[in-house]
Every structure is written in C-alpha cells, then in structure tokens.
Design a protein around this motif. Sequence first.
Motif, PDB file in Angstrom:
ATOM      1  N   UNK A 131       0.821  -1.220   0.000  1.00 18.54           N
ATOM      2  CA  UNK A 131       0.000   0.000   0.000  1.00 18.54           C
ATOM      3  C   UNK A 131       0.852   1.266   0.000  1.00 18.54           C
ATOM      4  N   UNK A 132       2.080   1.171   0.489  1.00 13.29           N
ATOM      5  CA  UNK A 132       2.880   2.378   0.680  1.00 13.29           C
ATOM      6  C   UNK A 132       3.282   3.034  -0.630  1.00 13.29           C
ATOM      7  N   UNK A 152      -7.081 -11.584  -6.149  1.00 12.85           N
ATOM      8  CA  UNK A 152      -6.572 -10.748  -5.073  1.00 12.85           C
ATOM      9  C   UNK A 152      -6.392  -9.329  -5.566  1.00 12.85           C
ATOM     10  N   UNK A 153      -6.375  -8.401  -4.625  1.00 10.49           N
ATOM     11  CA  UNK A 153      -6.320  -6.985  -4.984  1.00 10.49           C
ATOM     12  C   UNK A 153      -5.238  -6.273  -4.184  1.00 10.49           C
ATOM     13  N   UNK A 154      -4.842  -5.148  -4.723  1.00  6.08           N
ATOM     14  CA  UNK A 154      -3.810  -4.281  -4.132  1.00  6.08           C
ATOM     15  C   UNK A 154      -4.477  -2.945  -3.869  1.00  6.08           C
ATOM     16  N   UNK A 155      -4.472  -2.519  -2.610  1.00  7.46           N
ATOM     17  CA  UNK A 155      -5.171  -1.291  -2.234  1.00  7.46           C
ATOM     18  C   UNK A 155      -4.234  -0.368  -1.458  1.00  7.46           C
ATOM     19  N   UNK A 156      -4.642   0.900  -1.369  1.00  6.04           N
ATOM     20  CA  UNK A 156      -3.860   1.846  -0.579  1.00  6.04           C
ATOM     21  C   UNK A 156      -4.468   2.008   0.813  1.00  6.04           C
ATOM     22  N   UNK A 157      -3.817   2.813   1.638  1.00 13.39           N
ATOM     23  CA  UNK A 157      -4.259   2.980   3.021  1.00 13.39           C
ATOM     24  C   UNK A 157      -5.632   3.628   3.106  1.00 13.39           C
ATOM     25  N   UNK A 158      -5.924   4.560   2.173  1.00 10.93           N
ATOM     26  CA  UNK A 158      -7.220   5.227   2.182  1.00 10.93           C
ATOM     27  C   UNK A 158      -8.349   4.222   1.925  1.00 10.93           C
ATOM     28  N   UNK A 159      -8.114   3.277   1.023  1.00  9.80           N
ATOM     29  CA  UNK A 159      -9.126   2.246   0.759  1.00  9.80           C
ATOM     30  C   UNK A 159      -9.334   1.376   1.987  1.00  9.80           C
ATOM     31  N   UNK A 160      -8.247   1.019   2.660  1.00  5.39           N
ATOM     32  CA  UNK A 160      -8.356   0.228   3.894  1.00  5.39           C
ATOM     33  C   UNK A 160      -9.137   0.997   4.951  1.00  5.39           C
ATOM     34  N   UNK A 161      -8.853   2.277   5.047  1.00  6.49           N
ATOM     35  CA  UNK A 161      -9.541   3.127   6.035  1.00  6.49           C
ATOM     36  C   UNK A 161     -11.037   3.196   5.747  1.00  6.49           C
ATOM     37  N   UNK A 162     -11.403   3.383   4.474  1.00  4.18           N
ATOM     38  CA  UNK A 162     -12.821   3.484   4.119  1.00  4.18           C
ATOM     39  C   UNK A 162     -13.563   2.174   4.352  1.00  4.18           C
ATOM     40  N   UNK A 163     -12.832   1.052   4.248  1.00  8.03           N
ATOM     41  CA  UNK A 163     -13.444  -0.261   4.473  1.00  8.03           C
ATOM     42  C   UNK A 163     -13.297  -0.715   5.925  1.00  8.03           C
ATOM     43  N   UNK A 164     -12.747   0.167   6.756  1.00  8.73           N
ATOM     44  CA  UNK A 164     -12.560  -0.135   8.183  1.00  8.73           C
ATOM     45  C   UNK A 164     -11.702  -1.377   8.411  1.00  8.73           C
ATOM     46  N   UNK A 165     -10.651  -1.501   7.629  1.00  8.16           N
ATOM     47  CA  UNK A 165      -9.724  -2.626   7.774  1.00  8.16           C
ATOM     48  C   UNK A 165      -8.471  -2.134   8.494  1.00  8.16           C
ATOM     49  N   UNK A 166      -8.147  -2.752   9.613  1.00 10.41           N
ATOM     50  CA  UNK A 166      -6.925  -2.414  10.334  1.00 10.41           C
ATOM     51  C   UNK A 166      -6.301  -3.691  10.886  1.00 10.41           C
ATOM     52  N   UNK A 167      -5.340  -3.551  11.790  1.00 16.03           N
ATOM     53  CA  UNK A 167      -4.603  -4.720  12.292  1.00 16.03           C
ATOM     54  C   UNK A 167      -5.492  -5.680  13.073  1.00 16.03           C
ATOM     55  N   UNK A 168      -6.629  -5.183  13.555  1.00 17.01           N
ATOM     56  CA  UNK A 168      -7.519  -6.039  14.347  1.00 17.01           C
ATOM     57  C   UNK A 168      -8.615  -6.715  13.519  1.00 17.01           C
ATOM     58  N   UNK A 169      -8.704  -6.375  12.216  1.00 14.02           N
ATOM     59  CA  UNK A 169      -9.754  -6.950  11.374  1.00 14.02           C
ATOM     60  C   UNK A 169      -9.470  -8.422  11.097  1.00 14.02           C
ATOM     61  N   UNK A 170     -10.470  -9.253  11.353  1.00  9.07           N
ATOM     62  CA  UNK A 170     -10.326 -10.694  11.146  1.00  9.07           C
ATOM     63  C   UNK A 170     -10.482 -11.045   9.665  1.00  9.07           C
TER      64      UNK A 170
END
Length: 545
Positions: A131-132, A152-170
Amino acid sequence: MVNKQKKADIVLISNAVFTGLESNPEPKAIAIVNNKIAAVGSKEELQSLIGEETKVLDYGDKLIMPGFHDFHLHAMMGSLALECVNLFEARSEEEAVEMVQQYAEQHPDEPWVIGFMWDSSYWEDKGLPSRFSLDRVFPDRPVVLFHAEGHYSWVNSKALEMANIDKDTKNPSYGTIEKDDNGEPTGILIEEASSLVTEYAYDLPKGKKASLFRNFLKEAASYGVTSVNNLYGTETLSKLDDFELFQEFEENAQLTVRMHLFPQLDGDIDYAKQLREKYQSAKLRVAGLKQFIDGVVTSRTAYMLQPYADQPDTCGHAAFPSDQLKDWVVAADKEEFSIRFHAIGDEAIRLALDVFEEAQKINGARDSRHAIEHIEVINRDDVSRFASLGVIASMQPDHMALSERGVYTERIGKEREKDVFIINTLQKSGAQLALGTDFPIDSLNPMLQIYRAVSRIDSGGKDVWSPDERITVSEALRAYTYGSAFGTFRDHELGTLEAGKLADIAVLDRNIFDVPVEEILDTKVEMTISDGKIIYSKQEQPSFS
C-alpha cells in the motif's frame, strides 16, 4: 407457390461458411427471415428467397460462422474494466503506480481509482506490491487494483480506512488480509477479503451502471459475440451485478446479446427458483447456479492433491466444507438447476466431480449439463469422469498464457506441468467442451482463445506447452458455439447454422481455417447479426450481389 414464399430479409453468401455441422467451411448461402435462419444452401438454391427488399451480402472468401457464445464471463466487472486502467504491461511496482497516477489524473472526478490486470510474476523482483507505494501518490483518494487473475487486490491505506480494515480486522472465512510482521495490513487482499473494499468501490449509481453495460454490449458485438453466460463472481462483484438493469435493456429492445445468468449457489433454493421464474425469456434467462470451490495457482489458493512445490506446508483449501457443497448441489440438482463450479486445482476438480456424482446417486441420473470451470491442473484419474457423469469441461485456453509460465511451474512443480490445461485429452475422453474468456480476466476477443487452443504457445511467446494438447480450429470454433449452446440447453436453437435456428451469426474478415496460426490473432469481425438484426458492421461495406 414460390412467389407466395416469404422473401428473405438478408441473404449472406460466402465461399467459406462454417455451419458447425461439418469439419470445414464450404461455399454456401444463408437466408434470414425475421429472427431465424430460413434456409442454408447454395446461392442457386436460395434464389427464390431473394426479393426486391432482400439485402444480399456477398463476403467472398471471408468466414461466416455461428455467433460466438462466451460460456464464462462477468459482464459488469468487464464493463468496468473497459473504462479503468489496465496494468498488464507494467513491469515493476513503480511502473504500475505511474500508470495508475496517469489514469487518475485523467479521471479526477471518479471517487475511487480502480484498475485491473497487474501481475507481479512479470516484474523483476516478482514480489507482491504494498500500500505504501500507492500512498505516496494517493494519500487521500482510495485505490483498488485487481490482480490479473481477479482473486486478489492491491489497495492503498485510504481504501483500507474506508473499508474499516486495520490490524484487528479478522480474515473472512475464505480469504486473507495480508499483514506484515507488526500485524499491519500490507495492502494485499486475497479472495473474499477483496469484497470488504469493493463493497464501497463498486457502489455505483444506476446511470453509471447503464453506461458501463452499454459499452459492454458494443464490445461484444464488435467481437462477434451474440450470447454470453454471466457467472456469479464471489461477493466481490455483488455490488455490480444487476439483473434488473439487464431486464430494462431487454424491455427497451437494447439487449443485443443473449444473456444466461448464473447467480450464486448458496443453499437458498427458494430464492434461486424465484430468479429463474422472473428471468426466463429468449434474451435473458437464469440458466443455472455457480459457486467457487477454490482460488488460483499463483496465490496458492487453488486446492491441490499434493502440496505446492514452492511452499510444501500448503495444498490450498476449499472455499466451503465438502458436506455443505454436497447438500447445496443435491438440493439444486433436485430442482433441475445446472451447476457450475470454479475448480482450478486437482483436488478441487475431484471434489466437484464427487459432488456431482453424489447428486446423481441421490436424485437419479438426468441430463443435468453441470460444468466445471477452468480445469487448470487435473489428475489424470479424473479425466474419464467428465464424460461418464455428463459434466461439461468449460475452459479458457488463453489463460495458460496469462500467468508467467516460470512462476506457475514453480508453484505446482515440474511434474504437474504436463497436467495443465489438457483440453485435447478431455475432448478425446468424450467430454463436451465449451469455451469462453472469463472477461475481464481476459479480453472479450474470442480470437485469443482460438489462437491459444490451436497453438499452445506459452506466456513467453515461443515455446509450445504440451503440443499434444492442441485442438483444431474446427474443434475450437465448435466448442465456442455449439458447445456453449449445449451447455445452456439451447443447442436446438443456437450454436450451428441450420434452418429453423435463431439468426445469431458472425462474419470474420478472413477464413481462419486457411491462414497461418499466428494470423488468427489479427482476425477481426466484419459483421455481427443477433436475432436477425445487424448489430455491428465494419466501415467498409460488403459487395451487394
């Protein structure tokens, strides 16, 4: 009596007409009345059908054939891919980011930057991106880029943020949010994990979807494609597929391909029956149900009998427990649904065959025309089961050249290389073949599939991968027309050029039976007829006789 005979609307003439009933093209004429083929014969035999208003088109030595029937695609995702950045030519992570940046600058009003077809197996370091590299260019605009195989897909941090995906996401039940040593997401989402992002990225307004679909229909017509099978494509695509939109196009006489819909096999038979009842016209119908058994080789999510050569601790795994798949199929088969299973690894293919066999034991044998999709790596012991169980082999020959062969072989090992895309072996065993593209995983252009089926040239562009697995032009065309029609229970009205069948016809700009194999790639469509109407024609008009 002849004078009272209804005159043809169109008569097509060529020295090379491939009806699908013979192995080679022959000089013939075809008369079309309304939306059906009225007669096929010599020009002289059809003379009585030519009236003052008949449009007579003589194509000389150009090939006339049944319209292509793409047995496996994803119309809406393909429509979107036509408008988004294609990254297949990128040869490094940096080059891919640069291509995305150029696209984004040209489309400043698109809320999401969407791309397709990157493949790091063609990059120098062959490593997965992060993502970096995207974050440096897109700190505030979400980006999602699909790998060439779509799994599989390659996303940036903003996409992860909008999808509420972080280190705790299962992780989802079948998928992985790839994380680094610190537990932080890397920006790679595998299998169903991608749906966490596409839930937002693919939330398009109706008008946008209509515009995309309109472009898809134009693309299909330009490639001589007159029928398609639109298959469920995981939860990743759930926001895009829109059966009601397709129906609106049909009601407005704008649906220029026949669409056979294959929604999700998920155990909800009542809902599947409602959909089948709602969509059952000559142009738009639910033709069966589809589900995934595994993923793809390059991400090691294809389900294998033996461990991966380059990662011996995994064989991949099935998307669902085998008992659940059996229950779903037995219930759907009982209601006379045709089932299509994505199965790429040899264990997945065996499981699919086992499930179909179980349904046959419980419900009794019937003409079910179930199908297995892709069939990349197969155990030879399972080949004969296709014919004995009446299971269709649905394949996309050009896929063997999409993945970089060296990386593919590293995954499966040299020993299994001989068991990859064994299309001729399956055909010789008595299996019914049906061909398609898996668009947008590959171009909608049928010529790529025909070329690869008859040449077996690998991704390097020179070496032949298992030359004994080549099939003839005739066999490839028949699988792409009659085979697909058979697979959707429409061989009585589609797939060959015969009197009484629907007038879905393609004219190619050359006779591909009569040119060097590599010239197949240069072949273009001259004209496409769907339901008796010309829906595509090149600028230069054919001669009128």
